[in-house]
Write a protein that holds these residues in place. Structure first.
Motif, PDB file in Angstrom:
ATOM      1  N   ASN A  27      37.903  44.817  68.578  1.00  0.00           N
ATOM      2  CA  ASN A  27      37.259  46.108  68.834  1.00  0.00           C
ATOM      3  C   ASN A  27      37.391  47.088  67.668  1.00  0.00           C
ATOM      4  OD1 ASN A  27      38.514  45.219  71.742  1.00  0.00           O
ATOM      5  ND2 ASN A  27      36.423  45.994  71.884  1.00  0.00           N
ATOM      6  N   TYR A  28      38.499  47.033  66.957  1.00  0.00           N
ATOM      7  CA  TYR A  28      38.761  47.968  65.877  1.00  0.00           C
ATOM      8  C   TYR A  28      39.378  47.234  64.701  1.00  0.00           C
ATOM      9  CZ  TYR A  28      38.572  51.292  69.746  1.00  0.00           C
ATOM     10  OH  TYR A  28      38.191  51.997  70.851  1.00  0.00           O
ATOM     11  N   VAL A  29      39.038  47.698  63.503  1.00  0.00           N
ATOM     12  CA  VAL A  29      39.663  47.192  62.279  1.00  0.00           C
ATOM     13  C   VAL A  29      40.106  48.410  61.481  1.00  0.00           C
ATOM     14  CG1 VAL A  29      39.335  45.895  60.142  1.00  0.00           C
ATOM     15  CG2 VAL A  29      38.193  45.144  62.241  1.00  0.00           C
ATOM     16  N   MET A  30      41.362  48.415  61.058  1.00  0.00           N
ATOM     17  CA  MET A  30      41.847  49.525  60.242  1.00  0.00           C
ATOM     18  C   MET A  30      42.773  48.988  59.163  1.00  0.00           C
ATOM     19  SD  MET A  30      44.606  51.378  62.731  1.00  0.00           S
ATOM     20  CE  MET A  30      43.981  50.812  64.306  1.00  0.00           C
ATOM     21  N   MET A  31      42.935  49.765  58.120  1.00  0.00           N
ATOM     22  CA  MET A  31      43.858  49.421  57.055  1.00  0.00           C
ATOM     23  C   MET A  31      44.897  50.525  56.979  1.00  0.00           C
ATOM     24  SD  MET A  31      43.046  48.283  53.141  1.00  0.00           S
ATOM     25  CE  MET A  31      42.362  49.846  52.649  1.00  0.00           C
ATOM     26  N   ILE A  32      46.160  50.140  56.920  1.00  0.00           N
ATOM     27  CA  ILE A  32      47.261  51.097  56.865  1.00  0.00           C
ATOM     28  C   ILE A  32      48.047  50.845  55.584  1.00  0.00           C
ATOM     29  CG2 ILE A  32      49.363  51.926  57.988  1.00  0.00           C
ATOM     30  CD1 ILE A  32      48.214  50.905  60.640  1.00  0.00           C
ATOM     31  N   THR A  33      48.314  51.911  54.843  1.00  0.00           N
ATOM     32  CA  THR A  33      49.154  51.782  53.659  1.00  0.00           C
ATOM     33  C   THR A  33      50.538  52.353  53.959  1.00  0.00           C
ATOM     34  OG1 THR A  33      48.400  53.889  52.754  1.00  0.00           O
ATOM     35  CG2 THR A  33      47.172  51.925  52.095  1.00  0.00           C
ATOM     36  N   PHE A  34      51.523  51.809  53.291  1.00  0.00           N
ATOM     37  CA  PHE A  34      52.914  52.205  53.479  1.00  0.00           C
ATOM     38  C   PHE A  34      53.544  52.505  52.126  1.00  0.00           C
ATOM     39  CE2 PHE A  34      51.962  49.404  56.977  1.00  0.00           C
ATOM     40  CZ  PHE A  34      52.748  49.802  58.045  1.00  0.00           C
ATOM     41  N   SER A  35      54.221  53.614  52.017  1.00  0.00           N
ATOM     42  CA  SER A  35      55.109  53.859  50.883  1.00  0.00           C
ATOM     43  C   SER A  35      56.423  53.147  51.196  1.00  0.00           C
ATOM     44  CB  SER A  35      55.381  55.354  50.718  1.00  0.00           C
ATOM     45  OG  SER A  35      54.177  56.044  50.500  1.00  0.00           O
ATOM     46  N   GLN A  96      56.181  49.040  48.765  1.00  0.00           N
ATOM     47  CA  GLN A  96      54.824  49.561  48.959  1.00  0.00           C
ATOM     48  C   GLN A  96      53.974  48.434  49.532  1.00  0.00           C
ATOM     49  OE1 GLN A  96      53.207  51.384  45.486  1.00  0.00           O
ATOM     50  NE2 GLN A  96      51.426  52.180  46.573  1.00  0.00           N
ATOM     51  N   SER A  97      53.258  48.703  50.634  1.00  0.00           N
ATOM     52  CA  SER A  97      52.570  47.638  51.360  1.00  0.00           C
ATOM     53  C   SER A  97      51.236  48.119  51.911  1.00  0.00           C
ATOM     54  CB  SER A  97      53.432  47.149  52.534  1.00  0.00           C
ATOM     55  OG  SER A  97      54.688  46.682  52.082  1.00  0.00           O
TER      56      SER A  97
END
Length: 105
Positions: A27-35, A96-97
């Motif tokens: 239903n949803y696609v998102m991208m998350i960045t992490f420090s 960092q990811s």
């Protein structure tokens, strides 16, 4: 939490094709960045489950099923992990990811 490392379904001199999910409704696609050191999650979802594909980096994922004990695992670039409905989860970036999240429900 189930972890897998999808392998290329096709490769040649141009590069690779990796089928991350097959025969799944999303239903949803998102991208998350992490420090490095960032903490995300620390919640659960009543109605959704999440497939998470690590695009780059390394993360510590701690989950707890409502009737179980907390379990921690480390995931890295190329790993796919599923967080089922009602499973509490917290994700800590060991570096960092970037995470691709595919949500169903």
């Amino acid at each position: 939490m189930k972890i897998s490392s999808p392998k290329p379904s096709f490769a040649d001199r141009r590069g690779e094709i990796i089928d991350i999910l097959e025969n799944e409704h999303v239903n949803y696609v998102m991208m998350i960045t992490f420090s490095k050191g960032a903490v995300r999650g620390n919640h659960y979802h009543n109605r959704t489950e999440q497939y998470n594909y690590v695009l780059r980096g390394q993360l510590k994922v701690t989950t707890r099923h409502p009737k179980g004990r907390a379990r921690s695992r480390t995931v890295k670039t190329g790993d796919l992990f599923l967080i089922p409905r009602r499973e509490r989860h917290v994700i800590i970036a060991l570096e960092q990811s970037t995470l691709l999240v595919l949500t169903r429900g």
